[in-house]
Every structure is written in structure tokens, then in C-alpha cells.
Design a protein around this motif. Structure first.
Motif, mmCIF file in Angstrom:
data_model
loop_
_atom_site.group_PDB
_atom_site.id
_atom_site.type_symbol
_atom_site.label_atom_id
_atom_site.label_comp_id
_atom_site.label_asym_id
_atom_site.label_seq_id
_atom_site.Cartn_x
_atom_site.Cartn_y
_atom_site.Cartn_z
ATOM 1 N N ARG A 186 0.934 -1.170 0.007
ATOM 2 C CA ARG A 186 -0.044 -0.075 0.007
ATOM 3 C C ARG A 186 0.761 1.255 0.210
ATOM 4 N NH1 ARG A 186 -5.405 1.177 1.742
ATOM 5 N NH2 ARG A 186 -5.304 3.508 2.366
ATOM 6 N N VAL A 187 0.511 2.193 -1.039
ATOM 7 C CA VAL A 187 1.439 3.294 -1.148
ATOM 8 C C VAL A 187 0.544 4.347 -1.369
ATOM 9 C CG1 VAL A 187 3.151 4.621 -2.405
ATOM 10 C CG2 VAL A 187 3.457 2.336 -2.114
ATOM 11 N N ASP A 188 -0.110 5.023 -0.297
ATOM 12 C CA ASP A 188 -0.856 6.030 -0.361
ATOM 13 C C ASP A 188 -0.400 7.430 -1.087
ATOM 14 O OD1 ASP A 188 -3.470 5.479 1.337
ATOM 15 O OD2 ASP A 188 -1.590 4.691 2.406
ATOM 16 N N VAL A 189 -1.108 8.036 -1.952
ATOM 17 C CA VAL A 189 -0.426 9.062 -2.476
ATOM 18 C C VAL A 189 -1.508 10.332 -2.775
ATOM 19 C CG1 VAL A 189 1.423 8.252 -4.027
ATOM 20 C CG2 VAL A 189 -0.748 8.464 -4.946
ATOM 21 N N ILE A 247 -7.020 18.359 -6.070
ATOM 22 C CA ILE A 247 -6.141 17.588 -5.123
ATOM 23 C C ILE A 247 -6.972 16.371 -4.611
ATOM 24 C CG2 ILE A 247 -4.804 17.726 -2.861
ATOM 25 C CD1 ILE A 247 -4.735 21.128 -3.466
ATOM 26 N N GLY A 248 -6.245 15.485 -4.751
ATOM 27 C CA GLY A 248 -7.129 14.140 -4.243
ATOM 28 C C GLY A 248 -6.229 12.985 -3.695
ATOM 29 N N THR A 249 -6.428 11.809 -3.495
ATOM 30 C CA THR A 249 -5.788 10.909 -2.757
ATOM 31 C C THR A 249 -6.370 9.510 -3.265
ATOM 32 O OG1 THR A 249 -4.642 10.105 -0.725
ATOM 33 C CG2 THR A 249 -7.184 10.540 -0.534
ATOM 34 N N THR A 250 -5.442 8.416 -3.463
ATOM 35 C CA THR A 250 -5.626 7.057 -3.576
ATOM 36 C C THR A 250 -4.560 6.201 -3.393
ATOM 37 O OG1 THR A 250 -6.378 5.833 -5.726
ATOM 38 C CG2 THR A 250 -4.735 7.639 -5.888
ATOM 39 N N VAL A 251 -4.814 5.103 -3.182
ATOM 40 C CA VAL A 251 -3.706 4.021 -3.419
ATOM 41 C C VAL A 251 -3.336 3.316 -4.654
ATOM 42 C CG1 VAL A 251 -4.277 3.469 -0.789
ATOM 43 C CG2 VAL A 251 -5.403 2.238 -2.610
ATOM 44 N N GLY A 285 1.367 10.304 0.754
ATOM 45 C CA GLY A 285 0.448 10.842 1.991
ATOM 46 C C GLY A 285 -1.228 10.071 1.664
ATOM 47 N N ASP A 286 -1.812 10.084 2.798
ATOM 48 C CA ASP A 286 -3.267 9.621 2.828
ATOM 49 C C ASP A 286 -4.175 10.810 2.932
ATOM 50 O OD1 ASP A 286 -2.766 10.385 5.368
ATOM 51 O OD2 ASP A 286 -2.670 8.287 6.222
ATOM 52 N N ARG A 287 -5.460 10.184 3.325
ATOM 53 C CA ARG A 287 -6.454 11.205 3.566
ATOM 54 C C ARG A 287 -6.087 12.351 4.341
ATOM 55 N NH1 ARG A 287 -10.078 10.338 0.132
ATOM 56 N NH2 ARG A 287 -10.822 8.304 -0.207
ATOM 57 N N LEU A 288 -5.219 12.369 5.427
ATOM 58 C CA LEU A 288 -4.763 13.169 6.455
ATOM 59 C C LEU A 288 -3.996 14.469 5.629
ATOM 60 C CD1 LEU A 288 -4.630 14.367 9.295
ATOM 61 C CD2 LEU A 288 -2.473 12.678 9.783
ATOM 62 N N VAL A 289 -3.250 13.923 4.916
ATOM 63 C CA VAL A 289 -2.247 14.959 4.121
ATOM 64 C C VAL A 289 -3.347 15.690 3.119
ATOM 65 C CG1 VAL A 289 -0.352 15.066 2.357
ATOM 66 C CG2 VAL A 289 -0.188 13.615 4.427
ATOM 67 N N GLU A 290 -4.099 14.835 2.572
ATOM 68 C CA GLU A 290 -5.024 15.455 1.426
ATOM 69 C C GLU A 290 -5.767 16.465 2.159
ATOM 70 O OE1 GLU A 290 -8.635 14.291 -1.410
ATOM 71 O OE2 GLU A 290 -8.552 13.277 0.690
ATOM 72 N N ARG A 291 -6.474 16.153 3.446
ATOM 73 C CA ARG A 291 -7.201 17.190 4.175
ATOM 74 C C ARG A 291 -6.355 18.571 4.624
ATOM 75 N NH1 ARG A 291 -8.792 13.429 8.058
ATOM 76 N NH2 ARG A 291 -10.133 11.739 7.032
ATOM 77 N N ARG A 292 -4.975 18.251 4.862
ATOM 78 C CA ARG A 292 -4.092 19.290 5.061
ATOM 79 C C ARG A 292 -4.007 20.363 3.922
ATOM 80 N NH1 ARG A 292 0.555 15.851 8.091
ATOM 81 N NH2 ARG A 292 -0.639 15.512 9.986
ATOM 82 N N ARG A 293 -3.784 19.638 2.831
ATOM 83 C CA ARG A 293 -3.443 20.383 1.588
ATOM 84 C C ARG A 293 -4.946 21.178 1.297
ATOM 85 N NH1 ARG A 293 0.802 20.227 2.945
ATOM 86 N NH2 ARG A 293 2.237 18.573 2.539
ATOM 87 N N HIS A 294 -5.884 20.550 1.289
ATOM 88 C CA HIS A 294 -7.306 21.338 1.275
ATOM 89 C C HIS A 294 -7.335 22.384 2.029
ATOM 90 C CE1 HIS A 294 -9.585 17.693 -0.926
ATOM 91 N NE2 HIS A 294 -8.454 17.961 -1.495
ATOM 92 N N ALA A 295 -6.967 22.254 3.200
ATOM 93 C CA ALA A 295 -6.935 23.703 4.352
ATOM 94 C C ALA A 295 -6.145 24.536 3.895
ATOM 95 C CB ALA A 295 -7.032 22.914 5.633
ATOM 96 N N GLN A 296 -4.861 23.834 3.682
ATOM 97 C CA GLN A 296 -3.863 25.054 2.991
ATOM 98 C C GLN A 296 -4.180 25.808 1.970
ATOM 99 O OE1 GLN A 296 -0.027 22.810 2.286
ATOM 100 N NE2 GLN A 296 0.905 24.435 1.849
#
Length: 173
Positions: free
Chosen positions: A75-78, A90-94, A114-125
């Protein structure tokens, strides 16, 4: 110096000595060429031929090494950044290949581990650039700078993803 070098040669070597140097260089450093078959890890067709055998030029997997078929792919989350018209998603997937086949886009700008946490951070950023409540954003200087930093030194985001998958396989042994 061994006589008259071939036209335009940077070093004064005759044809015979130039061929000997080329052969030595291929033995010492390898020769980049098409792999006999696509890499089983990353799918690349480019390899390096050495006296010890072929290796993938992208992920360095040695051709002939067997990937344990009973083990699931690692599993490599991006987090992915894609462009369509004047918008950036900006989205996320494995599984970026499968996911991006389903989305209209003109190009993959970058991948970030990164996973959903990183995605949420980018959405907030980049919330000031967000289009409604979607995952699409207007290109801004801040967002473009972030994407440029992620893609610095990377010719193809897919090669970076292939490297991450290869590393994950290698780490599990």
C-alpha cells in the motif's frame, strides 16, 4: 593519442580504441536499453544491461528476481495533483492509475506521499483557492509553488510513484 581521431571526436582515439573504451564503459557502467519484458514491479520498459544481468532503470528491480505473487501489492498512499482546463484537483488514492483513468484531466502535475490526512491538510492549506466544496482549486501562486516544489527534479510523476512502490516491496523483503 593514437592517430587521427574520427571526425568530431572529443578525444584523439582511433576507431579501434574508441570501440574498446565503449565496450569497457558498458561493462563498467552498463548500457541503457529496452528491457526484454516490462518490469514486473513498476512496468517500465527501460533497463540497464550489465554483465550480471538486466535491472530496471526506474526502480532498479533485477530482471529475473521473483516478486512473491502470494503477497499483495504494498500500500502506497499518494496525494495527486491533476489539471483540467483552469482547475487543479487535489485528491488521494492507493491506486493512481485506476483512479486517474476515471477522472477527466489533461495532465498529472505531481504526486505526494500521503493519505487522507495529508489531503485534508492540503485542502485546508489552499482553502482560499477552493472551488465550492469540491476537491478542485483555482491555480494560485501558492498552489503552483507547492506543486513546483513537489515536482522539482522529477521528469515524470509516474516514475516517482514506481520508485515508491519498488521501495515498499524491497522493504518488506
Amino acid at each position: 593519442m593514437c592517430g587521427r581521431p574520427p571526425g568530431g571526436a572529443p578525444v584523439g582515439l582511433c576507431h579501434a580504441h574508441a570501440a574498446a573504451v565503449l565496450e569497457w564503459g558498458e561493462t563498467e557502467f552498463g548500457r541503457e536499453d529496452l528491457l526484454p519484458t516490462p518490469c514486473v514491479v513498476c512496468g517500465s520498459r527501460t533497463g540497464v544491461k550489465r554483465p550480471s544481468g538486466w535491472a530496471c532503470a526506474v526502480c532498479e528491480w533485477r530482471v529475473g528476481d521473483i516478486v512473491d505473487g502470494e503477497l499483495p501489492r504494498p500500500r502506497v498512499d499518494v496525494v495527486y495533483y491533476i489539471r483540467f482546463d483552469d482547475r487543479i484537483k487535489i485528491g488521494t488514492t492507493v491506486n493512481p492509475r485506476q483512479r486517474l483513468q476515471r477522472l477527466w484531466h489533461e495532465g498529472v502535475l505531481a504526486f505526494e506521499r500521503g493519505d487522507r490526512l495529508v489531503e485534508r491538510r492540503r485542502h485546508a492549506q489552499f482553502a482560499a483557492d477552493r472551488l465550492g466544496r469540491s476537491e478542485w482549486f483555482s491555480p494560485s501562486k501558492a498552489l503552483e509553488t507547492h506543486i513546483a516544489a513537489l515536482s522539482a527534479g522529477v521528469e515524470d510523476p509516474w516514475l516517482r510513484h514506481a520508485r515508491w512502490v519498488s521501495e515498499a516491496i524491497a522493504l518488506r523483503g
